[in-house]
Design a protein around this motif. Structure first.
Motif, PDB file in Angstrom:
ATOM      1  N   LEU A 135       0.892  -1.304   0.012  1.00 33.87           N
ATOM      2  CA  LEU A 135      -0.113   0.115   0.111  1.00 33.87           C
ATOM      3  C   LEU A 135       0.759   1.236  -0.120  1.00 33.87           C
ATOM      4  O   LEU A 135       0.466   2.159  -0.559  1.00 33.87           O
ATOM      5  N   GLY A 136       1.941   1.273   0.712  1.00 40.48           N
ATOM      6  CA  GLY A 136       2.886   2.231   0.635  1.00 40.48           C
ATOM      7  C   GLY A 136       3.399   2.670  -0.905  1.00 40.48           C
ATOM      8  O   GLY A 136       3.648   3.815  -1.158  1.00 40.48           O
ATOM      9  N   ARG A 137       3.751   1.622  -1.623  1.00 34.90           N
ATOM     10  CA  ARG A 137       4.058   2.015  -3.160  1.00 34.90           C
ATOM     11  C   ARG A 137       2.907   2.279  -3.800  1.00 34.90           C
ATOM     12  O   ARG A 137       3.064   3.379  -4.416  1.00 34.90           O
ATOM     13  N   ARG A 138       1.823   1.600  -3.423  1.00 36.60           N
ATOM     14  CA  ARG A 138       0.685   2.107  -4.254  1.00 36.60           C
ATOM     15  C   ARG A 138       0.113   3.676  -4.035  1.00 36.60           C
ATOM     16  O   ARG A 138      -0.033   4.304  -5.125  1.00 36.60           O
ATOM     17  N   PHE A 139       0.380   3.985  -3.146  1.00 40.07           N
ATOM     18  CA  PHE A 139      -0.244   5.205  -2.400  1.00 40.07           C
ATOM     19  C   PHE A 139       0.887   6.351  -2.229  1.00 40.07           C
ATOM     20  O   PHE A 139       0.619   7.503  -1.770  1.00 40.07           O
ATOM     21  N   SER A 140       2.175   5.785  -2.337  1.00 39.74           N
ATOM     22  CA  SER A 140       3.337   6.811  -2.313  1.00 39.74           C
ATOM     23  C   SER A 140       3.242   7.295  -0.831  1.00 39.74           C
ATOM     24  O   SER A 140       3.344   8.568  -0.254  1.00 39.74           O
ATOM     25  N   LEU A 141       2.887   6.258   0.290  1.00 37.55           N
ATOM     26  CA  LEU A 141       2.903   6.679   1.592  1.00 37.55           C
ATOM     27  C   LEU A 141       4.243   7.009   2.233  1.00 37.55           C
ATOM     28  O   LEU A 141       5.219   6.594   1.857  1.00 37.55           O
ATOM     29  N   LEU A 142       4.201   8.123   2.947  1.00 36.24           N
ATOM     30  CA  LEU A 142       5.450   8.712   3.515  1.00 36.24           C
ATOM     31  C   LEU A 142       5.870   8.377   5.057  1.00 36.24           C
ATOM     32  O   LEU A 142       6.821   8.023   5.391  1.00 36.24           O
ATOM     33  N   THR A 143       4.624   8.453   5.755  1.00 38.97           N
ATOM     34  CA  THR A 143       4.380   8.005   7.244  1.00 38.97           C
ATOM     35  C   THR A 143       3.466   7.167   7.527  1.00 38.97           C
ATOM     36  O   THR A 143       2.368   6.866   6.851  1.00 38.97           O
ATOM     37  N   PRO A 144       3.423   6.789   8.879  1.00 35.65           N
ATOM     38  CA  PRO A 144       2.302   6.018   9.219  1.00 35.65           C
ATOM     39  C   PRO A 144       0.841   6.527   9.242  1.00 35.65           C
ATOM     40  O   PRO A 144      -0.034   6.418   9.009  1.00 35.65           O
ATOM     41  N   VAL A 145       0.984   8.053   9.572  1.00 34.46           N
ATOM     42  CA  VAL A 145       0.003   9.056   9.603  1.00 34.46           C
ATOM     43  C   VAL A 145      -0.726   9.181   8.146  1.00 34.46           C
ATOM     44  O   VAL A 145      -1.869   9.001   8.206  1.00 34.46           O
ATOM     45  N   ASP A 146       0.053   9.033   7.286  1.00 33.95           N
ATOM     46  CA  ASP A 146      -0.188   9.206   5.797  1.00 33.95           C
ATOM     47  C   ASP A 146      -1.165   7.873   5.416  1.00 33.95           C
ATOM     48  O   ASP A 146      -2.278   8.134   4.976  1.00 33.95           O
TER      49      ASP A 146
END
Length: 496
Positions: free
Chosen positions: A106-117
């Motif tokens: 999901l981090g790759r899919r949505f370009s997550l930067l932090t857990p709050v993201d």
């Protein structure tokens, strides 16, 4: 810890370490000139950390210098019951494996930067996002303060008091801030690799020297059998409850540390992440297991130490080994240099994540959504610097009342676990119920901690987590979710 042998030699090692860290930061900055303009590059190393660097940065996150200095004295005092320290870290890895691969995708899919993201994208709730950010920032600030105090004590001990506590704090914090500003996550990860190697070398030299000169665990067992047989026995019912609760609290709480989760996003690939975790699975035995054995050997090496004296056990053993020959002299100097390096590397990881939550999740999302990434990075750096200054002032003469603040770290942080983990798998988790549970759990855990209330011997954080889960699950089942929320959740996590 006291190291009378370490005065001038300790200063040389610390100065060399500081220069090396600055060199790493400068090299990283010069080789990645866009580091000031990209949140991904500064906070996640361009999402390109390889297996070895990722492994060591996870290692530095999980094993601070306190593992080497603080665990042996505890094993010394309570004996074989402290074998539970090894499962502590095994459970953390098990917790990672439960959610990290899915969160990475999901981090790759949505370009997550932090857990709050992740929480913002999953729940689309301003209340959930801000409350989670506050709990995480509190835990990070708390952890950072602990590391600052430990740095000062470690430097003072390694140099035999030649460098005062306060000077040690300022010296290494200035270096830490400098290389973190210059190189961001890449600098932090590379320095983690250096300190990890130094720490492992020192720990094994301590074990080898202890086995050679102090005798093995069998020698300590004979002494315990004669003088303190309870140290060879199993814990009673209250002890089992205490350790089981501690396993849950630390196993879940440490796995949802924001700076640990950020490393999940920084992996080059899912395969890289899994290979790093496979290597991490052995480290509880190699690190916690080894220092446990050192603590047991210390029972025979220095019998009848008081509780206060036992806190200096590793320093006493290192002093004794350093006087045996030149090889162990320098090995012990390197050990305590590695311990301080480990503490600094933990602190730099925490500071980086603290800054990223401020810059990306609070400033960038709610205060100035149109700000450029370069400006967000700058704001994160400046707020992080202010936080460091405030924490240094507190750490200058740390009051005893800080203990209650320290123990609140996991009690509050663990309250974000349902949002982070349940949200990955359950599309019907209601954002309003989640917020109510998180808030109620945090208030209950904090109140019980300050009152000193621990019913049935269970930690306040676990009572808070239980209330948290009951509210968010029961209320989600009763209230349900709106159609648009369910559709959004299904789109994000791909399941009902």
């Amino acid at each position: 810890m006291e190291l009378a042998f370490g005065g001038v030699s300790g200063i040389v090692v610390l100065v060399a370490y500081g220069a090396l860290m600055l060199g790493v930061g400068l090299y990283t900055y010069l080789s990645n000139r866009n580091i000031r303009e990209s949140l991904d590059e500064y906070y996640l190393g361009g999402r390109g950390l390889g297996v070895m660097v990722l492994f060591f940065t996870f290692f530095a996150t999980q094993y601070s210098g306190n593992t080497v200095v603080g665990y042996p004295p505890t094993a010394y005092r309570i004996g074989y019951q402290y074998l539970v320290s090894v499962p502590f870290f095994i459970l953390i890895i098990a917790s990672y494996l439960f959610f990290a691969p899915r969160l990475y995708q999901l981090g790759r899919r949505f370009s997550l930067l932090t857990p709050v993201d992740w929480l913002d994208i999953r729940f689309k709730s301003k209340a959930v996002t801000i409350l989670a950010a506050i709990l995480m920032l509190y835990a990070l600030g708390n952890y950072l303060l602990e590391q600052f105090v430990a740095i000062g004590q470690g430097v003072s001990g390694l140099t035999g008091g030649t460098i005062p506590y306060q000077v040690g704090v300022v010296f290494f914090i200035v270096i830490m801030v400098a290389y973190s500003w210059l190189g961001g996550m890449r600098s932090v990860a590379y320095t983690d690799t250096i300190q990890g190697i130094a720490l492992l070398f020192g720990v094994f030299m301590l074990l080898i020297g202890s086995l050679i000169y102090f005798g093995g665990p069998a020698t300590s067992a004979e002494l315990m059998l004669q003088q303190t047989p309870e140290k060879l026995g199993a814990p009673d019912a209250g002890g089992v409850t205490h350790w089981f609760c501690l396993l849950l609290l630390v196993g879940i709480g440490a796995a949802v540390y924001p700076h640990a989760i950020q490393r999940i996003f920084a992996a080059r690939s899912e395969a890289t992440l899994k290979r790093s975790f496979i290597r991490m699975a052995y480290m509880p035995f190699v690190t916690a297991g080894v220092v446990f054995v050192v603590g047991i050997i210390g029972i025979a090496a220095f019998p009848d130490l008081t509780t206060a004296e036992s806190e200096q056990l590793v320093g006493r053993m290192a002093n004794a080994l350093a006087n045996k020959n030149i090889i162990f002299y320098w090995a012990m100097i390197m050990l305590f240099g590695g311990v301080i390096a480990a503490i600094v590397s933990t602190a730099d990881s925490v500071l980086l994540t603290f800054s990223s939550i401020v810059s990306n999740d609070l400033y960038g999302r709610y205060i100035s959504p149109d700000a450029s990434e370069q400006r967000k990075v700058l704001v994160g750096k400046l707020v992080g610097l202010v936080a460091v200054v405030v924490l240094v002032i507190i750490a200058w003469y740390p009051p005893s009342t800080l203990y209650q603040i320290f123990v609140l770290k996991f009690e509050l942080l663990i309250q974000v676990a349902p949002a982070l983990i349940l949200g990955l798998y359950w599309a019907r988790l209601n954002p309003r119920a989640l917020f109510a549970g998180m808030l109620a759990g945090a208030v209950l855990a904090a109140s019980m901690t300050f009152i000193g209330l621990r019913p049935l011997g269970v930690f306040s954080g676990l009572w808070g987590l239980l209330l948290n889960l009951v509210i968010c699950v029961a209320a989600s089942l009763v209230m349900g979710v709106r159609d648009d929320e369910q559709q959004h959740a299904a789109k994000v996590i791909g399941t009902y």
